[in-house]
Motif scaffolding. Structure first.
Motif, mmCIF file in Angstrom:
data_model
loop_
_atom_site.group_PDB
_atom_site.id
_atom_site.type_symbol
_atom_site.label_atom_id
_atom_site.label_comp_id
_atom_site.label_asym_id
_atom_site.label_seq_id
_atom_site.Cartn_x
_atom_site.Cartn_y
_atom_site.Cartn_z
ATOM 1 N N LEU A 1 -7.250 -19.318 12.358
ATOM 2 C CA LEU A 1 -7.446 -18.103 13.140
ATOM 3 C C LEU A 1 -7.736 -16.914 12.233
ATOM 4 N N THR A 2 -7.476 -17.077 10.950
ATOM 5 C CA THR A 2 -7.744 -16.042 9.946
ATOM 6 C C THR A 2 -8.344 -16.720 8.732
ATOM 7 N N ASN A 3 -8.933 -15.934 7.860
ATOM 8 C CA ASN A 3 -9.232 -16.430 6.529
ATOM 9 C C ASN A 3 -7.932 -16.604 5.758
ATOM 10 N N SER A 4 -8.014 -17.180 4.575
ATOM 11 C CA SER A 4 -6.852 -17.262 3.690
ATOM 12 C C SER A 4 -6.656 -15.891 3.039
ATOM 13 N N ILE A 5 -5.562 -15.246 3.381
ATOM 14 C CA ILE A 5 -5.234 -13.924 2.825
ATOM 15 C C ILE A 5 -4.498 -14.185 1.513
ATOM 16 N N ILE A 6 -5.071 -13.775 0.380
ATOM 17 C CA ILE A 6 -4.563 -14.224 -0.917
ATOM 18 C C ILE A 6 -3.636 -13.194 -1.557
ATOM 19 N N TRP A 7 -3.141 -13.555 -2.750
ATOM 20 C CA TRP A 7 -2.141 -12.740 -3.454
ATOM 21 C C TRP A 7 -2.630 -11.324 -3.733
ATOM 22 N N ALA A 8 -3.931 -11.134 -3.919
ATOM 23 C CA ALA A 8 -4.458 -9.814 -4.301
ATOM 24 C C ALA A 8 -4.617 -8.876 -3.111
ATOM 25 N N ASP A 9 -4.318 -9.339 -1.921
ATOM 26 C CA ASP A 9 -4.491 -8.539 -0.710
ATOM 27 C C ASP A 9 -3.334 -7.545 -0.562
ATOM 28 N N ASN A 10 -3.679 -6.277 -0.348
ATOM 29 C CA ASN A 10 -2.663 -5.219 -0.259
ATOM 30 C C ASN A 10 -2.591 -4.566 1.124
ATOM 31 N N ARG A 11 -3.098 -5.228 2.154
ATOM 32 C CA ARG A 11 -3.132 -4.585 3.477
ATOM 33 C C ARG A 11 -1.728 -4.319 4.021
ATOM 34 N N SER A 12 -0.721 -5.090 3.570
ATOM 35 C CA SER A 12 0.627 -4.967 4.131
ATOM 36 C C SER A 12 1.529 -4.046 3.306
ATOM 37 N N VAL A 13 0.931 -3.049 2.658
ATOM 38 C CA VAL A 13 1.726 -2.098 1.862
ATOM 39 C C VAL A 13 2.792 -1.427 2.724
ATOM 40 N N ALA A 14 2.422 -0.970 3.921
ATOM 41 C CA ALA A 14 3.385 -0.249 4.764
ATOM 42 C C ALA A 14 4.547 -1.149 5.156
ATOM 43 N N GLN A 15 4.247 -2.407 5.467
ATOM 44 C CA GLN A 15 5.317 -3.337 5.857
ATOM 45 C C GLN A 15 6.231 -3.629 4.662
ATOM 46 N N ALA A 16 5.641 -3.826 3.490
ATOM 47 C CA ALA A 16 6.451 -4.083 2.294
ATOM 48 C C ALA A 16 7.311 -2.875 1.949
ATOM 49 N N ASP A 17 6.730 -1.674 2.025
ATOM 50 C CA ASP A 17 7.496 -0.465 1.709
ATOM 51 C C ASP A 17 8.650 -0.285 2.687
ATOM 52 N N ARG A 18 8.396 -0.552 3.952
ATOM 53 C CA ARG A 18 9.452 -0.417 4.952
ATOM 54 C C ARG A 18 10.589 -1.408 4.699
ATOM 55 N N PRO B 1 -13.451 -7.811 2.971
ATOM 56 C CA PRO B 1 -14.024 -7.237 4.186
ATOM 57 C C PRO B 1 -13.665 -5.783 4.408
ATOM 58 N N GLN B 2 -12.551 -5.329 3.821
ATOM 59 C CA GLN B 2 -12.147 -3.935 3.890
ATOM 60 C C GLN B 2 -11.475 -3.565 2.569
ATOM 61 N N PRO B 3 -11.444 -2.270 2.219
ATOM 62 C CA PRO B 3 -10.733 -1.865 1.014
ATOM 63 C C PRO B 3 -9.285 -2.359 1.050
ATOM 64 N N SER B 4 -8.825 -2.889 -0.080
ATOM 65 C CA SER B 4 -7.470 -3.408 -0.306
ATOM 66 C C SER B 4 -7.257 -4.789 0.300
ATOM 67 N N TRP B 5 -8.265 -5.342 0.987
ATOM 68 C CA TRP B 5 -8.149 -6.699 1.512
ATOM 69 C C TRP B 5 -8.734 -7.682 0.493
ATOM 70 N N ALA B 6 -8.222 -8.908 0.485
ATOM 71 C CA ALA B 6 -8.751 -9.959 -0.388
ATOM 72 C C ALA B 6 -8.537 -11.299 0.308
ATOM 73 N N GLU B 7 -9.637 -11.988 0.587
ATOM 74 C CA GLU B 7 -9.567 -13.212 1.379
ATOM 75 C C GLU B 7 -10.455 -14.298 0.778
ATOM 76 N N GLN B 8 -10.202 -15.525 1.249
ATOM 77 C CA GLN B 8 -11.081 -16.652 0.973
ATOM 78 C C GLN B 8 -11.295 -17.418 2.275
ATOM 79 N N GLU B 9 -12.447 -18.074 2.386
ATOM 80 C CA GLU B 9 -12.772 -18.824 3.585
ATOM 81 C C GLU B 9 -12.188 -20.234 3.435
ATOM 82 N N PRO B 10 -11.257 -20.646 4.293
ATOM 83 C CA PRO B 10 -10.565 -21.930 4.107
ATOM 84 C C PRO B 10 -11.497 -23.129 3.996
#
Length: 516
Positions: free
Chosen positions: A96-113, A40-49
């Protein structure tokens, strides 16, 4: 006497499959359903449960119909899934969300922190899951910071396996293996880690009950059992993650046996008798059973790299394949066979999706290095094949540091269908490479673990009697020297990576700005 069959159910990144096995490991029936990855957005990767759940019902039904067996002949069903998925569900179990899978990189800032804080390394050492956007831990942090209403409404944070089990059985449980890939599970206590929970901002009540991978479920909801065509009391073994089950499925469960899987992505794994984490943070440690722990590392960039090159640059090979009625990959790899080891000095760093092990760098980017006027398309194809294996080899070095050298390599996944690619692996690693007959290692591993849990197999080591080796490849020492001797290609590969660290960060930021 009635024959007993066991089913391996495997939820993967691009498909769900079910395979019916005889007790000797022969395939009796199969079912498979593909589905699309949502971006749905760059760096996101989801599946519909719900799409995944529907696929589970249908593939079990397909496999049983294909096998043509009676309900009474089903000995049990074992469950395998990809790791690191995350779904927030409400008190009624609705997503409440789709399944956010292993290839999803939206949390880069949280991981880096978290990586920059010493507590991040302590959490890794306790949980065995490297701090990376793939992990549910930084994903939950992202939800808390970016979707606070969703975060507050969530009663549970679960994986796709937990979602399916809840739908089928009405219970929130998670096997030790999937739990150990969340970054929230303490490997030595076999329970949720207090420090990780605090960082995520959740409590144990937000997570499922951890159970051994051999835990048995009965009493499936009648409507789903009827739709599949099984008895509701058919034993269902909770199973493990696809990665650790792949080791079991190819018989790589003894010290010194290394399993290499290259499908869409890649992984290198070996089994050790107790949890081992890496002071340098390069590897994971996940549970197979309480006595079998799998250490290793995943690569984002497996066969998907060859698919990318096929789709974007290999139209002549695709057209030739159409004329010959063969797979385009076959024509591409045949072209690469005529190129010398090392692609005449052309290197491919396959970081088109960032990279996980051993670098854990979501900002890494792919590149061809060393391009000259003498290079043709077949050189690029060979460089892609070799670059994928260089990535895998770098993980093997980390495993050697932690668990000692390999005695045997067993390889599986889609790449194993190619004789040339298998030989390149043997040349690069400098070891004999064994290829098991069945490529369905995770599904088979799930069925084998079910057999063990249900008493049809006394010891996991007994799987070796059921594994048949179809191909063996001995390394060509001359080609090995091209890859591995001092100042040869792997040395240059690593130097290029480390010399571009700052540039990776800059180009990743530039690309992010363009996409915002």
């Amino acid at each position: 006497m009635t024959q007993t069959y066991f089913i391996g159910l495997d939820i993967g990144t691009t498909s769900t499959k079910a395979i019916v096995f005889t007790p000797s490991g022969a395939i009796r029936g199969t079912g498979n359903i593909d589905y699309q990855l949502l971006v749905p957005q760059p760096s996101w990767a989801e599946q519909e449960p719900e799409t995944i759940f529907a696929a589970v019902i249908q593939v079990l039904k397909q496999a049983l119909e294909h096998a043509g067996i009676a309900k009474s002949e089903i000995g049990g069903i074992g469950f395998s899934t990809a790791m690191h998925s995350l779904i927030a569900v409400d008190p009624s179990g609705n997503p409440l969300t789709n399944s956010i899978i292993w290839a999803d990189n939206r949390s880069v800032a949280q991981a880096d922190r978290l990586k920059a804080d010493s507590v991040g390394h302590q959490i890794y050492l306790a949980t065995g899951t490297p701090i990376h956007p793939m992990s549910p831990l930084p994903k939950i942090m992202w939800l808390r910071e970016n979707l606070p209403d969703t975060f507050r409404r969530a009663a549970k944070f679960i994986s796709i396996k937990e979602y399916v089990i809840y739908r089928l059985f009405g219970e929130y449980i998670v096997d030790y293996s999937i739990a150990s890939a969340t970054g929230l599970f303490n490997l030595r206590k076999l329970n949720w880690d207090e420090d990780a929970l605090r960082v995520a901002g959740i409590s144990k009540q937000h997570l499922s009950e951890p159970v051994p991978t051999t835990h048995i479920l009965r009493g499936m909801k009648i409507r789903y059992a009827e739709e599949i065509g099984i008895d509701p009391d058919t034993p269902f073994v909770v199973g493990a993650s696809d990665g650790v089950l792949a080791n079991l499925g190819i018989g790589a469960i003894d010290h010194g046996q290394v399993a290499i899987t290259i499908g869409t992505s890649g992984a290198v794994r070996t089994v050790v008798p107790e949890p081992i984490t890496d002071p340098k943070g390069r590897t994971f440690c996940y549970v197979l059973t309480e006595n079998h722990w799998v250490i290793g590392g995943p690569s984002n960039n497996g066969g998907i790299m060859l698919r990318w090159f096929r789709d974007e640059f290999s139209w002549p090979e695709v057209e030739k394949a159409k004329q010959l009625g063969v797979d385009p990959y076959e024509v591409m790899i045949q072209a690469a066979e005529h190129v010398r080891a090392g692609a005449d000095g052309l290197l491919f760093l396959p970081f088109l999706s960032g990279e996980r092990a051993p670098y854990w760098n979501a900002q890494a980017r792919g590149s061809f290095f060393g391009i000259g006027l003498h290079h043709k398309r077949e050189h690029f194809i060979r460089a892609v094949l070799e670059g994928i294996l260089f990535s895998v080899y770098s993980i093997g070095i980390a495993l050697r540091d932690l668990a000692g050298g390999a005695k045997e390599i067993r390889a599986s996944g889609g790449f194993a269908r190619s004789r040339e690619w298998r030989q390149i692996m043997s040349d690069m690693f400098g070891y004999e490479v064994l290829i098991p007959e069945s490529h369905e290692s995770s599904s088979f591993g799930a069925a084998l673990l079910a057999m063990h849990a249900l008493g049809a197999m006394d010891h996991l080591q007994d799987v070796k009697k059921m594994i048949h080796i179809s191909h063996r490849h001995e390394p060509d020492l001359e080609r090995s020297s091209v890859y591995l001797e001092h100042l040869e290609l792997f040395y240059i590969y690593e130097r290029v990576y480390y010399n571009l660290l700052e540039e990776y960060k800059l180009i990743a930021e530039f690309q992010k700005r363009l996409n915002n």
